[in-house]
Design a protein around this motif. Structure first.
Motif: not given
Length: 307
Positions: A6-7, A32-38, A59-60, A52-55
């Motif tokens: 998931i992008i 799944w993986e979720c790649i968050i691009i800021d 998520f990236q 969320v990122l810690k637990h």
């Protein structure tokens, strides 16, 4: 390796992004993986996402690098270059995904002849009403390159965030980064005319939030950058179809009609230059364009009389 990547590109959406992330956590399909691009935001998005990122290591959170142009296309291209999944899907940072979104798309794409799964995207304003239909009974139909006319005319809409793709779709395709509007429409046209076929399922699996701060709103408000981007996208689509020998007279006629609304951007001449036709055919389309306003005028009158 995750099955689905998931992008999610984000830019100053701290108000909404956590609700979007929670809809991903609520998916019935969990591989799944979720790649968050800021894209260089300045609000407290990272602070909000930190728990969320810690637990959840699925998520990236990455900040777009200078190797990619600022904007949604560049951010998504960064995500594509990082993604490890067999399937690719794009979610926005202010929308809500149906809990069965990934599950049903992955199920459909288990048919290896299919390259994408399209589904229905609804819209909402204000607070989202969490009342999902969990039925797995729905109709469907196939889509292939013969449907490109309908796709380009938006008679068969390919909405943003309403398609899951196999990773093979993006091996040779990336978003055109200078486009600030219609970038999805342009890349989807390239992909659909390059793969075997996909499936469209008649079930709502995504909910887009409507508000004033959006690229689509800019286009509707006739923002010059968005209008210019659309004309650039049209020229790229025509060039792609020409190279693949898939450019029909129907498509040419349609885009020449569209070009009447974009005289400021010299769209007609750009179309003619891209087509690079023999002189006789070029003259035919120049005459068509010259007579088009009159033909449209009489067509409107005929429609009124018919009513």
């Amino acid at each position: 390796m995750p099955k689905v990547s998931i992008i999610m590109a984000t830019y100053n959406r701290s108000e909404y992004i956590l609700e979007s992330i929670q809809s991903i956590l609520a998916q019935t399909y969990q591989d799944w993986e979720c790649i968050i691009i800021d894209d260089g935001g300045t609000d407290n998005t990272l602070e909000i996402l930190s728990p969320v990122l810690k637990h959840d290591i699925r998520f990236q959170y990455l900040v777009r690098t200078p190797n990619y142009q600022k904007g949604l296309p560049g951010s998504r291209n960064y995500g594509l270059d990082v993604a490890k999944g067999d399937y690719i899907i794009f979610f926005d940072d202010d929308d809500i995904a149906h809990p069965q979104n990934l599950e049903l798309c992955v199920f459909e794409l288990s048919d290896k002849q299919l390259s994408f799964c399209r589904y229905i995207r609804d819209v909402f304003r204000g607070d989202f009403v969490y009342n999902f239909d969990y039925s797995k009974e729905y109709t469907s139909f196939y889509i292939d390159s013969s449907d490109i006319n309908k796709v380009l005319r938006n008679e068969l809409q390919f909405n943003s965030c309403a398609v899951m793709w196999t990773k093979e779709c993006y091996i040779n395709h990336r978003y055109t980064e200078h486009l600030k509007y219609a970038e999805e429409w342009e890349v989807y046209a390239r992909i659909i005319t390059s793969v075997n076929k996909g499936i469209s399922i008649n079930k709502t699996l995504y909910y887009g939030r409507k508000h004033n701060v959006s690229i689509t709103g800019d286009f509707g408000n006739r923002n010059l950058n968005s209008l210019s981007s659309y004309t650039d996208a049209i020229q790229l689509v025509i060039a792609n179809l020409k190279n693949k020998k898939m450019l029909s007279s129907e498509i040419i006629r349609y885009f020449i009609q569209v070009s009447l609304q974009y005289k400021k951007f010299n769209l007609f001449e750009r179309i003619i230059n891209t087509l690079d036709l023999p002189k006789r055919q070029e003259l035919k389309w120049r005459l068509f364009y010259a007579h088009l306003p009159l033909r449209l005028y009489f067509y409107v009158i005929w429609k009124k009389i018919k009513k």
